[in-house]
Motif scaffolding. Sequence first.
Motif, short mmCIF file in Angstrom:
data_model
loop_
_atom_site.label_atom_id
_atom_site.label_comp_id
_atom_site.label_asym_id
_atom_site.label_seq_id
_atom_site.Cartn_x
_atom_site.Cartn_y
_atom_site.Cartn_z
N PRO A 49 1.79 -10.61 -7.14
CA PRO A 49 2.64 -10.38 -8.32
C PRO A 49 4.05 -9.96 -7.92
CG PRO A 49 1.24 -8.49 -7.94
CD PRO A 49 0.80 -9.52 -6.95
N LYS A 50 4.94 -9.90 -8.88
CA LYS A 50 6.33 -9.55 -8.61
C LYS A 50 6.47 -8.07 -8.26
CE LYS A 50 8.23 -13.11 -11.68
NZ LYS A 50 9.12 -13.38 -12.83
N ASN A 51 7.67 -7.76 -7.75
CA ASN A 51 8.00 -6.37 -7.41
C ASN A 51 6.98 -5.74 -6.47
OD1 ASN A 51 10.25 -6.51 -9.18
ND2 ASN A 51 8.91 -6.05 -10.92
N ARG A 52 6.69 -6.45 -5.41
CA ARG A 52 5.79 -5.90 -4.40
C ARG A 52 6.27 -6.31 -3.02
NH1 ARG A 52 1.75 -8.71 -1.66
NH2 ARG A 52 1.60 -10.96 -2.11
N VAL A 53 5.71 -5.69 -2.02
CA VAL A 53 5.96 -6.05 -0.62
C VAL A 53 4.61 -6.32 0.02
CG1 VAL A 53 8.08 -4.68 -0.45
CG2 VAL A 53 5.88 -3.64 0.13
N PRO A 54 4.57 -7.01 1.13
CA PRO A 54 3.29 -7.22 1.81
C PRO A 54 2.63 -5.89 2.16
CG PRO A 54 4.95 -8.69 2.70
CD PRO A 54 5.68 -7.74 1.79
N ASP A 55 1.33 -5.86 2.12
CA ASP A 55 0.61 -4.61 2.45
C ASP A 55 0.91 -4.13 3.86
OD1 ASP A 55 -0.51 -4.78 -0.05
OD2 ASP A 55 -2.41 -5.64 0.64
N SER A 56 1.30 -5.05 4.74
CA SER A 56 1.61 -4.68 6.12
C SER A 56 2.85 -3.81 6.23
CB SER A 56 1.78 -5.94 6.98
OG SER A 56 2.76 -6.80 6.44
N CYS A 57 3.63 -3.71 5.14
CA CYS A 57 4.82 -2.85 5.14
C CYS A 57 4.47 -1.38 4.96
CB CYS A 57 5.78 -3.27 4.01
SG CYS A 57 6.75 -4.76 4.36
N CYS A 58 3.28 -1.10 4.48
CA CYS A 58 2.90 0.28 4.15
C CYS A 58 2.75 1.12 5.41
CB CYS A 58 1.59 0.30 3.37
SG CYS A 58 1.67 -0.60 1.79
N VAL A 59 3.07 2.40 5.26
CA VAL A 59 2.88 3.35 6.36
C VAL A 59 1.40 3.44 6.68
CG1 VAL A 59 3.13 5.75 7.10
CG2 VAL A 59 4.95 4.65 5.76
N ASN A 60 0.58 3.55 5.64
CA ASN A 60 -0.87 3.50 5.78
C ASN A 60 -1.37 2.23 5.10
OD1 ASN A 60 -1.12 6.13 7.03
ND2 ASN A 60 -0.66 6.99 5.01
N VAL A 61 -1.69 1.24 5.91
CA VAL A 61 -2.03 -0.07 5.37
C VAL A 61 -3.41 -0.06 4.72
CG1 VAL A 61 -2.38 -2.50 5.92
CG2 VAL A 61 -0.62 -1.20 7.13
#
Length: 238
Positions: free
Chosen positions: A161-173
């Motif tokens: 969906p819109k307004n998101r980033v790949p989960d790999s960007c998270c500090v805690n994936v």
Amino acid sequence: MAVEGGMKCVKFLLYVLVLAFWACAVGLIAVGVAVQFTLNQTIPIGATAVSVVPVVIIAVGAFLFLVAFLGCCATCKENYCLMTTFAIFLSLIVLVEVAATIAGYIFRDKVKSEFEAGFRDQMKEYEKNNSTAEFLDGLQEEFNCCGAANYTDWEHIPLTPKNRVPDSCCVNVTQGCGNGFKPSDINQKGCVEEIGNWLKQKALVLAGAALGITFVEILGVIFACCLMKSIRSGYEVM
């Protein structure tokens, strides 16, 4: 007799250096293969200039191996022509290594710009190509980075969906952590900077090793010239 004894020592040292050249040649080929593998894992396909580096390293290693064999034959036979050819080829290798180092320093900014452009092109293919998505996710997780310059680069990429980033960007994936993210939960540094710094560290190690190999090659040229002079003067070196 003093000169003859000195030339015997030079001849022995040249044998030792030839063995060192063989070891360096095998090492260069191995390093070239390793660099190729590393670049395939970290550099987007668009960064074509960087792909030349491992090819040059492997080519120099293979040529050095052949030159070392020539040097062994020249030293064993005490042949003036072979020794001259050995010294010339070894000098050419030194010049190529110096030229490659200078070229790498001069074009370092171009390499970085190509790398960034290639990375951004890969980002556009994120949802169109599964292998590209896996490639970028792997980089972002491994280097704790997000986007090319920072995580806001993903705002220009149409994701679902819109307004998101790949989960790999998270500090805690975790699954879905990139949906409705908070900036504090996302890695703030861009991948171009992080991967660039990592590659610089590897390049410094490679440059140090190349400097050591070049020094040994210069010694080889000097000893070869000394032996050439002795052979030309008519001294018998056993």
